[in-house]
Scaffold this motif. Structure first.
Motif, PDB file in Angstrom:
ATOM      1  N   LYS A  31      38.439 -68.386  25.542  1.00  0.00           N
ATOM      2  CA  LYS A  31      37.109 -68.912  25.830  1.00  0.00           C
ATOM      3  C   LYS A  31      36.122 -68.393  24.790  1.00  0.00           C
ATOM      4  O   LYS A  31      36.044 -67.206  24.529  1.00  0.00           O
ATOM      5  CB  LYS A  31      36.659 -68.501  27.233  1.00  0.00           C
ATOM      6  N   GLU A  32      35.351 -69.337  24.185  1.00  0.00           N
ATOM      7  CA  GLU A  32      34.342 -68.970  23.190  1.00  0.00           C
ATOM      8  C   GLU A  32      33.172 -68.289  23.882  1.00  0.00           C
ATOM      9  O   GLU A  32      32.655 -68.777  24.886  1.00  0.00           O
ATOM     10  CB  GLU A  32      33.863 -70.224  22.462  1.00  0.00           C
ATOM     11  N   ARG A  33      32.760 -67.179  23.322  1.00  0.00           N
ATOM     12  CA  ARG A  33      31.647 -66.437  23.907  1.00  0.00           C
ATOM     13  C   ARG A  33      30.334 -67.160  23.615  1.00  0.00           C
ATOM     14  O   ARG A  33      30.001 -67.423  22.464  1.00  0.00           O
ATOM     15  CB  ARG A  33      31.590 -65.030  23.313  1.00  0.00           C
ATOM     16  N   LYS A  34      29.611 -67.532  24.646  1.00  0.00           N
ATOM     17  CA  LYS A  34      28.361 -68.247  24.477  1.00  0.00           C
ATOM     18  C   LYS A  34      27.229 -67.273  24.162  1.00  0.00           C
ATOM     19  O   LYS A  34      27.055 -66.274  24.849  1.00  0.00           O
ATOM     20  CB  LYS A  34      28.019 -69.034  25.740  1.00  0.00           C
ATOM     21  N   LYS A  35      26.463 -67.607  23.101  1.00  0.00           N
ATOM     22  CA  LYS A  35      25.317 -66.774  22.736  1.00  0.00           C
ATOM     23  C   LYS A  35      24.137 -67.152  23.613  1.00  0.00           C
ATOM     24  O   LYS A  35      23.819 -68.337  23.748  1.00  0.00           O
ATOM     25  CB  LYS A  35      24.960 -66.990  21.262  1.00  0.00           C
ATOM     26  N   PRO A  36      23.480 -66.179  24.241  1.00  0.00           N
ATOM     27  CA  PRO A  36      22.365 -66.517  25.141  1.00  0.00           C
ATOM     28  C   PRO A  36      21.188 -67.123  24.381  1.00  0.00           C
ATOM     29  O   PRO A  36      20.946 -66.802  23.225  1.00  0.00           O
ATOM     30  CB  PRO A  36      21.986 -65.164  25.756  1.00  0.00           C
ATOM     31  N   ILE A  37      20.487 -68.019  25.038  1.00  0.00           N
ATOM     32  CA  ILE A  37      19.265 -68.605  24.482  1.00  0.00           C
ATOM     33  C   ILE A  37      18.081 -67.897  25.130  1.00  0.00           C
ATOM     34  O   ILE A  37      17.969 -67.856  26.355  1.00  0.00           O
ATOM     35  CB  ILE A  37      19.199 -70.113  24.756  1.00  0.00           C
ATOM     36  N   TYR A  38      17.195 -67.344  24.307  1.00  0.00           N
ATOM     37  CA  TYR A  38      16.054 -66.588  24.823  1.00  0.00           C
ATOM     38  C   TYR A  38      14.801 -67.466  24.787  1.00  0.00           C
ATOM     39  O   TYR A  38      14.398 -67.962  23.728  1.00  0.00           O
ATOM     40  CB  TYR A  38      15.828 -65.321  23.996  1.00  0.00           C
ATOM     41  N   ALA A  39      14.190 -67.640  25.954  1.00  0.00           N
ATOM     42  CA  ALA A  39      12.932 -68.386  26.034  1.00  0.00           C
ATOM     43  C   ALA A  39      11.782 -67.455  25.642  1.00  0.00           C
ATOM     44  O   ALA A  39      11.579 -66.411  26.258  1.00  0.00           O
ATOM     45  CB  ALA A  39      12.727 -68.906  27.455  1.00  0.00           C
ATOM     46  N   VAL A  40      11.050 -67.835  24.599  1.00  0.00           N
ATOM     47  CA  VAL A  40       9.932 -67.031  24.097  1.00  0.00           C
ATOM     48  C   VAL A  40       8.672 -67.878  24.142  1.00  0.00           C
ATOM     49  O   VAL A  40       8.646 -68.999  23.624  1.00  0.00           O
ATOM     50  CB  VAL A  40      10.188 -66.563  22.646  1.00  0.00           C
ATOM     51  N   SER A  41       7.613 -67.371  24.771  1.00  0.00           N
ATOM     52  CA  SER A  41       6.341 -68.089  24.863  1.00  0.00           C
ATOM     53  C   SER A  41       5.316 -67.453  23.926  1.00  0.00           C
ATOM     54  O   SER A  41       5.102 -66.240  23.982  1.00  0.00           O
ATOM     55  CB  SER A  41       5.815 -68.072  26.298  1.00  0.00           C
ATOM     56  N   VAL A  42       4.710 -68.295  23.079  1.00  0.00           N
ATOM     57  CA  VAL A  42       3.679 -67.835  22.136  1.00  0.00           C
ATOM     58  C   VAL A  42       2.338 -68.357  22.640  1.00  0.00           C
ATOM     59  O   VAL A  42       2.136 -69.568  22.752  1.00  0.00           O
ATOM     60  CB  VAL A  42       3.950 -68.361  20.718  1.00  0.00           C
ATOM     61  N   ILE A  43       1.417 -67.439  22.937  1.00  0.00           N
ATOM     62  CA  ILE A  43       0.103 -67.817  23.481  1.00  0.00           C
ATOM     63  C   ILE A  43      -0.972 -67.294  22.545  1.00  0.00           C
ATOM     64  O   ILE A  43      -1.126 -66.079  22.366  1.00  0.00           O
ATOM     65  CB  ILE A  43      -0.092 -67.242  24.901  1.00  0.00           C
TER      66      ILE A  43
END
Length: 325
Positions: A31-43
């Motif tokens: 199983k390929e290790r999935k890289k996490p997606i990080y939600a970043v908010s710029v205000i």
């Protein structure tokens, strides 16, 4: 006639081929290790992104490379502390893993973090706040005081001491314009220039003030704008079609295309610029590292320069002003 031994060999050969196929084209075995997606908010502290064009280019580049999902958010009312606070809490509640904030009021944002109202890592833009003890606040900034000093020295070099200095400003959120002004004054006050300060809330008012200053003082007047909006207004006022207006010089800071065009046309004599692409890239990189519970490397102040018209053709400044993603 195929012998029993040959049949077994063919079966093993086929099984081996099937196994190799599964290994190479599916994740059933490995199983390929999935890289996490990080939600970043710029205000940011403004209602538009006019002063953030290169910043957004750097931000988008980092988002693509680092697997981040970046949302860029402006205020509805420029410089509203309350609105920025509401947006910070909304983005946090909606699941962002890190915040990048250009604060309207730095102390308010730091107090929110201290009171545990902000619970995700945060990168502050144009802030000189130190890292928090728990390691979840970092900062990205330019040395606006030193930038102001360099511009003051440029004015001292180019303008006679009989000139009158007019500082133009608009109400600006944050401390950037104040630090920039203090740097300018640290040079020009020591040189005993006659200095006056004009602040208007509307760009149209500053345009009119620039016109009247040129009509009254002519080449004896030097206008120094403390922010990009004030500089744009002054440049517009001095370059209205059909008007023959001249002053000793117009100086300020900013990296918008409009300001660069005014510099190229000779309306602006000196412009302080910042490496906004790097600021955008590094802020997202830092936010992702904080989300991964890693400690980012200290950056110090990012690059800034004071340039003249002829510097626009300099390769170093071209890369800084017109970055290629």
């Amino acid at each position: 006639m195929i012998t029993r031994k040959e049949k077994i060999l063919w079966i093993l050969y086929g099984a081996a081929l099937l196994l190799l196929f599964l290994l190479s084209s599916t994740n059933l075995v490995i199983k390929e290790r999935k890289k996490p997606i990080y939600a970043v908010s710029v205000i940011i502290e403004d209602t538009s992104d006019d002063n953030y064009i290169n910043f957004r280019k750097g931000m988008d580049q980092a988002a693509m490379e680092l697997n981040a999902d970046v949302s860029f958010i402006t205020l509805y009312d420029r410089g509203s502390k309350k609105q920025q606070e509401e947006l910070i809490l909304r983005e946090q509640q909606d699941g962002c893993k890190a915040l990048i904030v250009s604060p309207v009021e730095e102390e308010q944002v730091l107090k929110m973090q201290e009171d545990k109202r902000i619970t995700v890592p945060m990168v502050l833009l144009n802030s000189e706040a130190g890292a928090a003890e728990d390691g979840i606040i970092e900062q990205i900034c330019f040395d606006y005081y030193q930038m102001g000093k360099e511009l003051g020295e440029r004015i001292l070099e180019e303008q006679g001491q009989d000139k009158k200095i007019y500082l133009f400003g608009m109400p600006e959120p944050g401390l950037v314009s104040t630090r920039f002004k203090d740097g300018i004054l640290s040079v020009l006050e020591q040189a005993n220039y006659e200095i006056s300060f004009h602040q208007d809330a509307r760009e149209e008012e500053l345009k009119e003030t620039a016109r009247k200053t040129a009509e009254k003082e002519g080449r004896q007047a030097v206008i120094v704008a403390l922010g990009p909006k004030a500089l744009t207004a002054a440049a517009q006022g001095l370059s209205e079609p059909g008007e023959d207006l001249e002053i000793g010089g117009l100086y300020g800071r900013g990296t918008t295309v409009r300001l660069l065009n005014y510099l190229d046309k000779g309306v602006i004599q000196g412009l302080c610029i910042t490496d906004d692409f790097s600021a955008g890239y590094l802020s997202v990189k830092m936010a992702v590292e904080l989300a991964e519970k890693r400690i980012p490397e200290p950056l110090g102040y990012l690059k800034s320069r004071c340039i003249r018209r002829e510097d626009l053709r300099n390769e170093e400044y071209e890369k800084l002003l017109y970055p290629i993603e």
